[in-house]
Design a protein around this motif. Structure first.
Motif, PDB file in Angstrom:
ATOM      1  N   SER A 108       0.812  -1.203   0.076  1.00 51.85           N
ATOM      2  CA  SER A 108      -0.121   0.290   0.026  1.00 51.85           C
ATOM      3  C   SER A 108       0.970   0.702  -0.073  1.00 51.85           C
ATOM      4  O   SER A 108       0.252   2.042  -0.214  1.00 51.85           O
ATOM      5  N   ASN A 109       2.400   1.028   0.244  1.00 51.09           N
ATOM      6  CA  ASN A 109       3.108   2.300   0.241  1.00 51.09           C
ATOM      7  C   ASN A 109       3.564   2.086  -0.352  1.00 51.09           C
ATOM      8  O   ASN A 109       5.023   2.617  -0.388  1.00 51.09           O
ATOM      9  N   LEU A 110       3.657   1.770  -1.262  1.00 46.35           N
ATOM     10  CA  LEU A 110       4.879   0.826  -2.504  1.00 46.35           C
ATOM     11  C   LEU A 110       5.442   2.595  -3.248  1.00 46.35           C
ATOM     12  O   LEU A 110       6.576   2.391  -3.477  1.00 46.35           O
ATOM     13  N   HIS A 111       4.422   3.268  -3.629  1.00 46.46           N
ATOM     14  CA  HIS A 111       4.699   4.393  -4.708  1.00 46.46           C
ATOM     15  C   HIS A 111       5.609   5.022  -3.865  1.00 46.46           C
ATOM     16  O   HIS A 111       6.166   6.192  -4.399  1.00 46.46           O
ATOM     17  N   SER A 112       5.659   5.625  -2.511  1.00 45.28           N
ATOM     18  CA  SER A 112       6.113   6.299  -1.574  1.00 45.28           C
ATOM     19  C   SER A 112       7.611   5.560  -1.813  1.00 45.28           C
ATOM     20  O   SER A 112       8.676   6.429  -0.988  1.00 45.28           O
ATOM     21  N   TYR A 113       8.596   4.455  -1.630  1.00 43.68           N
ATOM     22  CA  TYR A 113       8.883   3.804  -1.959  1.00 43.68           C
ATOM     23  C   TYR A 113       9.609   4.019  -0.304  1.00 43.68           C
ATOM     24  O   TYR A 113      10.815   4.511  -0.251  1.00 43.68           O
ATOM     25  N   PRO A 114       9.023   3.002   0.763  1.00 42.79           N
ATOM     26  CA  PRO A 114       8.995   3.515   1.939  1.00 42.79           C
ATOM     27  C   PRO A 114      10.613   2.908   2.414  1.00 42.79           C
ATOM     28  O   PRO A 114      10.755   1.905   2.164  1.00 42.79           O
ATOM     29  N   VAL A 115      11.112   3.308   3.678  1.00 45.19           N
ATOM     30  CA  VAL A 115      12.668   3.136   4.004  1.00 45.19           C
ATOM     31  C   VAL A 115      11.878   2.387   4.999  1.00 45.19           C
ATOM     32  O   VAL A 115      11.583   2.103   6.083  1.00 45.19           O
ATOM     33  N   ILE A 116      12.624   0.633   5.758  1.00 39.79           N
ATOM     34  CA  ILE A 116      12.210  -0.262   6.010  1.00 39.79           C
ATOM     35  C   ILE A 116      13.285  -0.789   6.844  1.00 39.79           C
ATOM     36  O   ILE A 116      14.620  -0.589   6.304  1.00 39.79           O
ATOM     37  N   ILE A 117      13.505  -1.251   8.278  1.00 37.95           N
ATOM     38  CA  ILE A 117      13.857  -1.580   8.917  1.00 37.95           C
ATOM     39  C   ILE A 117      13.861  -3.167   9.616  1.00 37.95           C
ATOM     40  O   ILE A 117      12.876  -3.229  10.211  1.00 37.95           O
ATOM     41  N   VAL A 118      14.514  -4.218   8.409  1.00 39.24           N
ATOM     42  CA  VAL A 118      13.810  -5.291   9.103  1.00 39.24           C
ATOM     43  C   VAL A 118      14.425  -6.013  10.058  1.00 39.24           C
ATOM     44  O   VAL A 118      15.725  -5.835  10.349  1.00 39.24           O
ATOM     45  N   ARG A 119      14.228  -6.776  10.839  1.00 42.85           N
ATOM     46  CA  ARG A 119      14.347  -6.661  12.035  1.00 42.85           C
ATOM     47  C   ARG A 119      14.219  -8.491  12.380  1.00 42.85           C
ATOM     48  O   ARG A 119      13.592  -9.294  12.530  1.00 42.85           O
ATOM     49  N   ARG A 120      15.921  -9.540  12.749  1.00 41.15           N
ATOM     50  CA  ARG A 120      16.368 -10.765  12.960  1.00 41.15           C
ATOM     51  C   ARG A 120      15.751 -11.197  11.712  1.00 41.15           C
ATOM     52  O   ARG A 120      14.185 -11.972  12.251  1.00 41.15           O
ATOM     53  N   ILE A 121      16.126 -11.045  10.576  1.00 42.75           N
ATOM     54  CA  ILE A 121      15.938 -12.207   9.538  1.00 42.75           C
ATOM     55  C   ILE A 121      16.581 -13.101   9.001  1.00 42.75           C
ATOM     56  O   ILE A 121      18.210 -12.686  10.003  1.00 42.75           O
ATOM     57  N   LYS A 122      16.205 -14.037   8.492  1.00 40.76           N
ATOM     58  CA  LYS A 122      17.615 -14.860   8.306  1.00 40.76           C
ATOM     59  C   LYS A 122      17.842 -14.154   6.620  1.00 40.76           C
ATOM     60  O   LYS A 122      17.205 -14.331   5.870  1.00 40.76           O
ATOM     61  N   VAL A 123      19.360 -15.251   6.480  1.00 42.04           N
ATOM     62  CA  VAL A 123      19.957 -14.554   5.106  1.00 42.04           C
ATOM     63  C   VAL A 123      20.476 -16.151   4.766  1.00 42.04           C
ATOM     64  O   VAL A 123      20.841 -17.545   5.612  1.00 42.04           O
ATOM     65  N   ASN A 124      19.609 -16.336   3.435  1.00 42.52           N
ATOM     66  CA  ASN A 124      19.423 -18.065   2.927  1.00 42.52           C
ATOM     67  C   ASN A 124      19.919 -17.875   1.495  1.00 42.52           C
ATOM     68  O   ASN A 124      20.314 -16.540   0.824  1.00 42.52           O
ATOM     69  N   ASN A 125      19.852 -18.667   1.113  1.00 42.00           N
ATOM     70  CA  ASN A 125      21.289 -19.178  -0.189  1.00 42.00           C
ATOM     71  C   ASN A 125      19.922 -19.739  -0.956  1.00 42.00           C
ATOM     72  O   ASN A 125      19.804 -20.652  -1.226  1.00 42.00           O
ATOM     73  N   TYR A 126      19.661 -19.021  -1.839  1.00 47.21           N
ATOM     74  CA  TYR A 126      18.645 -18.389  -3.083  1.00 47.21           C
ATOM     75  C   TYR A 126      18.746 -17.967  -4.296  1.00 47.21           C
ATOM     76  O   TYR A 126      18.134 -17.333  -4.200  1.00 47.21           O
ATOM     77  N   LYS A 127      19.351 -18.578  -5.315  1.00 42.07           N
ATOM     78  CA  LYS A 127      20.223 -18.458  -6.361  1.00 42.07           C
ATOM     79  C   LYS A 127      21.059 -16.804  -5.594  1.00 42.07           C
ATOM     80  O   LYS A 127      20.477 -15.764  -6.250  1.00 42.07           O
ATOM     81  N   VAL A 129      22.218 -14.453  -2.414  1.00 44.32           N
ATOM     82  CA  VAL A 129      21.814 -14.080  -1.438  1.00 44.32           C
ATOM     83  C   VAL A 129      20.374 -13.537  -1.635  1.00 44.32           C
ATOM     84  O   VAL A 129      20.085 -12.429  -2.376  1.00 44.32           O
ATOM     85  N   ALA A 130      19.770 -13.841  -0.126  1.00 48.47           N
ATOM     86  CA  ALA A 130      18.111 -13.615  -0.720  1.00 48.47           C
ATOM     87  C   ALA A 130      17.817 -13.456   1.134  1.00 48.47           C
ATOM     88  O   ALA A 130      18.858 -14.408   1.974  1.00 48.47           O
ATOM     89  N   LEU A 131      16.574 -12.914   1.434  1.00 49.48           N
ATOM     90  CA  LEU A 131      16.341 -12.742   2.875  1.00 49.48           C
ATOM     91  C   LEU A 131      15.301 -12.857   3.562  1.00 49.48           C
ATOM     92  O   LEU A 131      14.234 -13.562   2.243  1.00 49.48           O
ATOM     93  N   GLY A 132      14.907 -14.181   4.392  1.00 54.19           N
ATOM     94  CA  GLY A 132      13.292 -14.962   4.495  1.00 54.19           C
ATOM     95  C   GLY A 132      13.331 -14.918   6.088  1.00 54.19           C
ATOM     96  O   GLY A 132      13.837 -14.235   7.084  1.00 54.19           O
ATOM     97  N   THR A 133      11.785 -14.700   6.122  1.00 50.98           N
ATOM     98  CA  THR A 133      10.947 -13.953   7.522  1.00 50.98           C
ATOM     99  C   THR A 133      11.907 -15.086   8.275  1.00 50.98           C
ATOM    100  O   THR A 133      11.859 -16.767   7.777  1.00 50.98           O
ATOM    101  N   TRP A 134      11.738 -14.952   9.372  1.00 49.97           N
ATOM    102  CA  TRP A 134      11.974 -15.875  11.513  1.00 49.97           C
ATOM    103  C   TRP A 134      10.801 -15.751  12.523  1.00 49.97           C
ATOM    104  O   TRP A 134       9.942 -14.503  11.806  1.00 49.97           O
ATOM    105  N   PHE A 135      10.634 -16.424  12.739  1.00 53.13           N
ATOM    106  CA  PHE A 135       9.607 -16.108  13.628  1.00 53.13           C
ATOM    107  C   PHE A 135       9.333 -15.240  14.563  1.00 53.13           C
ATOM    108  O   PHE A 135       8.416 -14.840  14.799  1.00 53.13           O
TER     109      PHE A 135
END
Length: 252
Positions: A215-234, A236-242
């Motif tokens: 819903s905020n994509l048009h404004s290019y939001p700045v986000i902080i992603v905390r406690r995220i997992k780093v995966n090897n999918y083609k 470096v990629a980031l994946g959700t954690w509990f």
């Protein structure tokens, strides 16, 4: 100059502690397990999604509070108290919290800087501090650069914090995952060094945080992603954690 700033901050914290005691308030660090009859001024730093406890029917929602000294504490709401108490707590807002139950966090769930938990229930008094002075210091985050994420790929015991701009969203997909259908959508993040990485949001995270980003994509939001997992999918990629959380356009 740095010494002068340090002394000024120390004096400010000392005056803050004296003022708290004069007004029957305590800073987070002085509130210990099983303490009764206390109040504290806090800001809500994080508010996670409602999750299930593994192997039990218990539902819980966790928050992170911090105070003017920069001390942090975990807050948790359980089951039927969630719909009653959770709406009273909004991220970035300041509150006076009185008489939550104070408990030590079991050692296996502790982090380096948070060892105590406040249980928020219908017995807890929550007062929003409208128009309060901005004397609660913002908390600093330690971000991992996108170029350094490769060093954390597929480390099951490691999560990281990153900051970036949401540049685009790829198409939503439905996949079979652990013998059930799951929805996933990838978001393109850009950092200040013009590096990009993909963030995958699944199921409940997609339905909640994902919709906020879309819903905020048009404004290019700045986000902080905390406690995220780093995966090897083609790559470096980031994946959700509990217990991961996304903070969108922080006012700090």
């Amino acid at each position: 100059m740095r010494l002068g700033v340090t002394v000024l901050y120390w004096l400010r914290c000392s005056c803050y502690r004296v003022w708290l005691r004069m007004t029957n308030l305590l800073p987070i660090r002085d509130i210990v397990p099983f303490m009764k009859n206390w109040s504290c001024l806090i800001t809500v730093q994080e508010k996670q999604q409602i999750t299930d406890s593994k192997g039990t029917p218990t539902k819980k929602q966790q928050c992170i509070f911090y105070d003017a000294e920069g001390s942090k504490v975990e807050a948790i709401i359980f089951n039927d108290d969630i719909p009653k108490m959770s709406p009273l707590l909004r991220v970035y807002k300041k509150y006076k919290i009185t008489n939550a139950e104070v408990k030590p966090i079991p050692a296996k769930f502790q982090t380096a800087d948070i060892t105590i938990q406040w249980v928020i229930s219908t017995k807890t008094i929550i007062e929003e501090l409208n128009g309060a002075d901005n004397d609660i210091m913002p908390v600093n985050f330690n971000y991992t650069k996108f170029t350094d994420l490769v060093h954390h790929m597929d480390d099951k015991n490691k999560s990281v914090d990153v900051i970036g701009i949401v540049m685009a969203a790829l198409g939503k997909r439905t996949l079979n995952r652990s013998s059930k259908e799951s929805n996933v959508q990838k978001f393109v993040l850009l950092d200040e060094e013009s590096q990009t990485v993909l963030l995958s949001l699944w199921d409940d995270f997609l339905a909640n945080e994902g919709q906020q980003l879309l819903s905020n994509l048009h404004s290019y939001p700045v986000i902080i992603v905390r406690r995220i997992k780093v995966n090897n999918y083609k790559g470096v990629a980031l994946g959700t954690w509990f217990d991961f959380v996304i903070l969108v356009d922080l006012p700090i």
